[in-house]
Design an enzyme around this catalytic site. Structure first.
Site, mmCIF file in Angstrom:
data_model
loop_
_atom_site.group_PDB
_atom_site.id
_atom_site.type_symbol
_atom_site.label_atom_id
_atom_site.label_comp_id
_atom_site.label_asym_id
_atom_site.label_seq_id
_atom_site.Cartn_x
_atom_site.Cartn_y
_atom_site.Cartn_z
ATOM 1 C CG ASP A 32 -1.757 -1.118 1.420
ATOM 2 O OD1 ASP A 32 -2.123 -1.719 0.403
ATOM 3 O OD2 ASP A 32 -2.082 -1.445 2.587
HETATM 4 N N1 URA Z 1 -1.009 -5.918 4.064
HETATM 5 C C1 URA Z 1 -1.535 -4.696 3.989
HETATM 6 O O1 URA Z 1 -2.580 -4.423 4.566
HETATM 7 N N2 URA Z 1 -0.881 -3.761 3.282
HETATM 8 C C2 URA Z 1 0.275 -3.977 2.643
HETATM 9 O O2 URA Z 1 0.824 -3.067 2.034
HETATM 10 C C3 URA Z 1 0.815 -5.269 2.728
HETATM 11 C C4 URA Z 1 0.153 -6.227 3.434
#
Ligand code: URA
Length: 212
Positions: free
Chosen positions: A82
């Site tokens: 993310d």
């Molecule tokens: N889980 C998440 O919620 N976000 C990420 O970026 C990676 C794993």
């Protein structure tokens, strides 16, 4: 291009894309120009917060490609983080390596450090360790959760990689993830790589992933 008859393998036109070749031995040409077999590239990036895992962003936000060295061969990110997640993100042009990591069965385990808005209860920890249900994701595999040296921070290891999985697991149990940082992908560790920096994987790291 294949269907148009522009591609030859060892001099013969090939019209079916489902044709296996050995890139070390077979001579593949497009419009009679011989292709050189591509060099394999494997990179580890320490992704900082604020970068999106995409080639080009409609909103013109910085992307992880802005952090890669200029002139590198085409590579794709192995899975995604993310925008606000930091830590280890791999890139390669080797699709089999990518598939071994993300794999339909979950691939290799990924470990994250998670900062929460409040203390994690023993019951909620157990729920995640036993395999919990998350709306929209269904039943998840068992996760491993360990304390870190820092209060409020936990280390969670997942054996699958669903969209925004860590955040959604904690949100389902009423927590807010305030920080999320990936420290390892199977045997590949972020180590001391500085934020925003890239390093090539070692041959030992590449081989340790194996083949799907
Ligand atoms: N889980 C998440 O919620 N976000 C990420 O970026 C990676 C794993």
């Amino acid at each position: 291009m294949i269907e148009e008859g522009r591609v030859t393998v060892n001099g013969a036109v090939v019209r079916t894309p489902a044709r296996w070749i050995d890139p070390r031995r077979d001579r593949v040409a497009v419009d009679r120009r011989l292709l050189r077999s591509g060099q394999r590239v494997y990179l580890a990036l320490h992704k900082p917060a604020g970068y999106v895992t995409t080639r080009s962003d409609e909103l013109h936000r910085p992307t992880v490609y802005d952090l890669l060295p200029q002139g590198h061969p085409w590579v794709f990110p192995v899975g995604r983080l993310d925008r606000d997640t930091t830590g280890l993100l791999l890139f390669t042009n080797d699709t089999r390596f990518g598939e071994a990591i993300t794999g339909p069965g979950g691939g290799v385990p990924k470990t994250y450090q998670v900062g929460l808005d409040r203390p994690l209860s023993a019951a909620d920890k157990r729920t995640m360790e036993q395999g919990m249900k998350v709306p929209g994701l269904g039943m998840l595999k068992q996760a491993e959760i360990e304390k870190t040296g820092e209060p409020g921070f936990w280390e969670i290891t997942l054996h699958e990689g669903r969209n925004r999985q860590v955040r959604r697991m904690f949100e389902t149990l009423g927590y807010t993830v305030e920080a999320l940082h990936r420290v390892s992908i199977g045997p590949i560790h972020l180590g001391t790589l500085a934020p925003g920096k890239v390093r090539p994987l070692t041959s030992r790291e590449i081989e340790s992933i194996g083949r799907p």
